[in-house]
Design a protein around this motif. Structure first.
Motif, PDB file in Angstrom:
ATOM      1  N   ASN A 148       6.276  71.110  55.254  1.00 43.90           N
ATOM      2  CA  ASN A 148       5.180  70.427  55.964  1.00 43.90           C
ATOM      3  C   ASN A 148       4.512  69.403  55.070  1.00 43.90           C
ATOM      4  O   ASN A 148       4.152  68.299  55.513  1.00 43.90           O
ATOM      5  CB  ASN A 148       4.154  71.462  56.446  1.00 43.90           C
ATOM      6  N   GLN A 149       4.346  69.770  53.771  1.00 45.00           N
ATOM      7  CA  GLN A 149       3.736  68.826  52.825  1.00 45.00           C
ATOM      8  C   GLN A 149       4.596  67.580  52.640  1.00 45.00           C
ATOM      9  O   GLN A 149       4.092  66.502  52.342  1.00 45.00           O
ATOM     10  CB  GLN A 149       3.518  69.519  51.481  1.00 45.00           C
ATOM     11  N   LEU A 150       5.907  67.774  52.801  1.00 43.37           N
ATOM     12  CA  LEU A 150       6.836  66.640  52.671  1.00 43.37           C
ATOM     13  C   LEU A 150       6.997  65.888  53.984  1.00 43.37           C
ATOM     14  O   LEU A 150       7.767  64.930  54.054  1.00 43.37           O
ATOM     15  CB  LEU A 150       8.202  67.150  52.190  1.00 43.37           C
ATOM     16  N   GLY A 151       6.306  66.344  55.009  1.00 40.15           N
ATOM     17  CA  GLY A 151       6.393  65.682  56.315  1.00 40.15           C
ATOM     18  C   GLY A 151       7.664  65.992  57.067  1.00 40.15           C
ATOM     19  O   GLY A 151       8.100  65.207  57.914  1.00 40.15           O
ATOM     20  N   ILE A 152       8.251  67.139  56.749  1.00 40.45           N
ATOM     21  CA  ILE A 152       9.494  67.536  57.409  1.00 40.45           C
ATOM     22  C   ILE A 152       9.188  68.698  58.335  1.00 40.45           C
ATOM     23  O   ILE A 152       8.650  69.727  57.901  1.00 40.45           O
ATOM     24  CB  ILE A 152      10.569  67.958  56.395  1.00 40.45           C
ATOM     25  N   LEU A 159       8.608  84.254  51.521  1.00 38.50           N
ATOM     26  CA  LEU A 159       9.409  83.114  51.070  1.00 38.50           C
ATOM     27  C   LEU A 159       9.580  82.083  52.171  1.00 38.50           C
ATOM     28  O   LEU A 159       9.501  80.867  51.929  1.00 38.50           O
ATOM     29  CB  LEU A 159      10.774  83.601  50.583  1.00 38.50           C
ATOM     30  N   GLU A 160       9.816  82.557  53.388  1.00 33.56           N
ATOM     31  CA  GLU A 160       9.978  81.636  54.523  1.00 33.56           C
ATOM     32  C   GLU A 160       8.696  80.858  54.778  1.00 33.56           C
ATOM     33  O   GLU A 160       8.725  79.649  55.027  1.00 33.56           O
ATOM     34  CB  GLU A 160      10.386  82.423  55.767  1.00 33.56           C
ATOM     35  N   ASN A 161       7.554  81.541  54.700  1.00 35.23           N
ATOM     36  CA  ASN A 161       6.275  80.856  54.905  1.00 35.23           C
ATOM     37  C   ASN A 161       6.029  79.821  53.817  1.00 35.23           C
ATOM     38  O   ASN A 161       5.546  78.716  54.079  1.00 35.23           O
ATOM     39  CB  ASN A 161       5.130  81.881  54.913  1.00 35.23           C
ATOM     40  N   THR A 195       8.173  76.829  54.439  1.00 36.57           N
ATOM     41  CA  THR A 195       7.648  76.037  55.570  1.00 36.57           C
ATOM     42  C   THR A 195       6.485  75.166  55.125  1.00 36.57           C
ATOM     43  O   THR A 195       6.380  73.991  55.495  1.00 36.57           O
ATOM     44  CB  THR A 195       7.204  76.989  56.701  1.00 36.57           C
ATOM     45  N   GLU A 196       5.593  75.724  54.280  1.00 33.87           N
ATOM     46  CA  GLU A 196       4.452  74.951  53.775  1.00 33.87           C
ATOM     47  C   GLU A 196       4.920  73.750  52.953  1.00 33.87           C
ATOM     48  O   GLU A 196       4.383  72.648  53.070  1.00 33.87           O
ATOM     49  CB  GLU A 196       3.562  75.853  52.930  1.00 33.87           C
ATOM     50  N   ILE A 197       5.940  73.990  52.109  1.00 34.37           N
ATOM     51  CA  ILE A 197       6.460  72.888  51.277  1.00 34.37           C
ATOM     52  C   ILE A 197       7.057  71.790  52.149  1.00 34.37           C
ATOM     53  O   ILE A 197       6.821  70.593  51.925  1.00 34.37           O
ATOM     54  CB  ILE A 197       7.509  73.428  50.288  1.00 34.37           C
TER      55      ILE A 197
END
Length: 643
Positions: free
Chosen positions: A637-641, A628-630, A633-635
């Protein structure tokens, strides 16, 4: 409900009339006050007109010999004799509509007043009279009357059975539309079907013409009574003579029940009033009883009236004043026929409270004790939650009978049907689930088979009994030594010889001084007899006792302060089948003494069907958290956060 009788056209016409005429002027909760009596009136008209036309033909020769006024008198008398109601106003809804809108209000009131008392009381309590002024002021009374005059509910078009289904369907639809109040007087049909099947009426050989009586002390709109009779007619013997009895406290709901049963042509006696203190079936006994009484409802305000008018019904015990549902169970038990006369069977819906509320000796426990020790409780079925319109809580069907089969005597069956449900396509208030026909049949199969299994548990009566044991515990310190406290006791002069160890001449002298009412006051110390009543009663370990002597004229006062064990009061609940001595030795560390015990009963339903769910493996849970944490994190990163 039977579906081989098509009622869709009639229901649609009536339902559309309600929505088209009353919408935006009346609240939906007010619709039944207007529509139910209008349906009743239109049906009654159809029956009266048909009967009048029939009698005109049969009496044609006799009527032709008298004037018109006498003809009306003869016809009215004959109609009343044959169908037990009439209207002497000379009007019908069609006539009212034909007379135009200008005087519609007064004409309609005159028309209602023309009915015989048995119909008028239903109309009066239905609530329609309180809406006539508004109907007239809003210019919709005429439209309402005209629309209903065009709906054909005559017996030629709509049979008694079909008419009953029409009315029942309207009750259901209005209940669902007004789902906040639905559960107050409407029990879902699938629950009624299940209860009716559980009465095991099909196991009795009911002969042609045999009288069968069915009773519901909180009958609401009468659905349970109708369903029970329908079951007998369809499954057992259509030629049985079934008579329905009921009672309802709410005026409008009583009117609905009366109207429904009248429309079906049932032989029924529905009393208006509060069953708990206005027993409308006093002295009566019934073959079958079923009910869904109010639960979680206070009876505090009527408690005095209930107990004054108990007539023995509630002598065994009374539940707490905040919830009177068990009173209905006792009331129904009081209506059971003796077993030697065939006995009776009761199906009643309760919430979870009657299973376990109330300690040993309480009203609830004593009621359970009364039912269990008489071996009347046969089965309890746990229903799914979210099954009723006005509550989502857990509910249970209790099956109580005084004519158990031999294999069930001394036994109680618990059935967990809480998982037997299908989701509703659309929620109706708190009702989000339903039980379908297949599931009803499965529950009935489990009940009839009377075998232990995943959904069924078989118990003996004493499995639900327990002892509430009151204990005196002797306090100890951290080292296990007894803790004592001082206690002042009165000493009776005639007990001194027993209490004191008098061995020496000095002892005898001081004892004489102690007893001398003309001597001096003071303190006198003696050796204490460890076997005396005082020592054993107070469990003192003292070997010396100092008695304080006081004089008040010729009155001698003797007091002493002794050290006694410090006692703490406690209670233990012990299953009835367990050896209490062994239980206390195992469970209680301190020295104990039983001071009192009471027998109680409770039915911990969920405990007997509890299945332990082991904790999941820690490594698996940790792995899922990491995934869930990974994913998070991917989501991000996709949002530029970036974190």
């Amino acid at each position: 409900m039977k579906r081989d009788t098509d009622i869709s056209q009639e229901v649609a016409l009536i339902w559309n009339t309600a929505n088209d005429v009353l919408r935006d002027i009346f609240q939906r909760t007010e619709y039944p006050d207007i529509i139910y009596p209008m349906v009743l009136i239109r049906r009654i008209e159809g029956v009266m007109i048909a009967k009048t036309e029939q009698l005109k033909k049969e009496l044609e020769s006799q009527l032709s010999k008298v004037d018109k006024k006498t003809q009306e008198q003869i016809l009215n008398g004959k109609v009343m004799q044959e169908i037990k109601f009439n209207n002497i106003s000379g009007k019908t809804l069609s006539i009212l509509a034909g007379e135009g809108e200008s005087s519609i209000k007064n004409n309609f009131i005159a028309y209602l007043n023309g009915y015989t008392d048995n119909i008028k009381i239903i109309i009066d309590r239905s609530g329609i009279r309180s809406h006539i002024n508004k109907l007239a002021e809003e210019k919709i009374l005429y439209t309402l009357i005209k629309d209903f005059s065009e709906i054909d509910l005559s017996p030629e078009k709509v049979s008694n059975i079909k008419m009953g289904y029409v009315f029942e369907e309207l009750v259901r639809k209005f209940s669902e539309a007004n789902n906040a109040e639905a559960g107050e007087h409407y029990t879902p049909r699938e629950v009624i079907d299940l209860m009716t099947h559980m009465l095991d009426m099909d196991e009795k050989a009911i002969k042609d013409g045999q009288l069968v009586t069915i009773y519901d002390p909180a009958c609401g709109s009468g659905g349970m009574l109708s369903a029970a009779k329908e079951f007998i007619e369809e499954k057992i013997n259509p030629n049985a003579k079934t008579v329905l009895y009921g009672q309802e406290v709410n005026d409008k709901t009583w009117a609905v029940a009366q109207a429904d049963l009248l429309l079906k042509g049932e032989t029924a006696y529905i009393t208006k009033g509060d069953t708990l203190y206005e027993d409308g079936a006093a002295g009566e006994q019934f073959d079958f009883m079923l009910s869904n009484p109010p639960y979680g409802k206070s009876w505090k305000k009527i408690q005095k009236k209930v107990l004054v008018n108990s007539n023995g019904r509630f002598d065994v015990g009374q539940p707490r004043s905040s919830d009177g549902q068990l009173l209905f169970t006792l009331h129904m038990i009081s209506k059971m026929k003796p077993a030697e006369l065939g006995g009776s069977t009761i199906a009643i819906v309760h919430n979870g409270s009657p299973l376990f509320s109330g300690d040993a000796g309480s009203g609830e426990s004593e009621i359970r004790r009364y039912i269990l020790e008489n071996d009347w409780l046969e089965t309890i079925v746990a229903l799914p939650t979210e099954l009723f319109y006005n509550t989502g809580i857990a509910t249970y069907i209790w099956l109580v009978r005084n004519n158990k089969s031999e294999k069930r005597k001394g036994k109680i069956q618990l059935i967990d049907a809480s998982s037997f449900w299908k989701p509703m396509k659309r929620s109706l208030g708190n009702k989000r689930r339903r039980i379908d026909e297949t599931q009803i049949n499965e529950i009935i199969k489990i009940h009839k088979s009377f075998e232990p299994g995943h959904y069924s548990k078989i118990f003996e009566l004493e499995d639900f009994a327990f002892r509430k044991v009151f204990l005196d515990l002797e306090e100890t310190d951290e080292n296990g030594n007894p803790i004592t406290e001082e206690k002042e006791v009165n000493i009776a002069q005639n007990k001194l010889v027993d209490i004191l160890l008098i061995k020496t001449t000095d002892d005898k002298k001081r004892l004489a001084e102690l007893k001398d009412k003309k001597g001096k006051e003071g303190e006198f110390t003696f050796n204490l007899n460890p076997e005396s009543e005082l020592a054993t009663k107070h469990k003192t370990a003292d070997t010396i006792i100092t008695i304080r002597k006081t004089l008040d004229g010729n009155k001698l006062g003797l007091k002493a302060t002794i050290n006694v064990p410090k006692i703490v009061k406690d209670t233990e609940y012990i299953p009835w089948r367990d050896d209490k001595e062994a239980f206390l030795k195992r469970e209680v560390e301190k020295k104990w003494e039983i001071t009192k015990e009471e027998k109680g009963y409770e039915i911990p339903f969920t405990k007997h069907f509890y299945v332990y769910q082991p904790l999941r493996d820690a490594a698996l849970v940790t792995s899922e958290i990491a995934e869930l944490e990974n994913s998070n994190t991917e989501i991000l990163n996709q949002l530029g956060i970036a974190l």
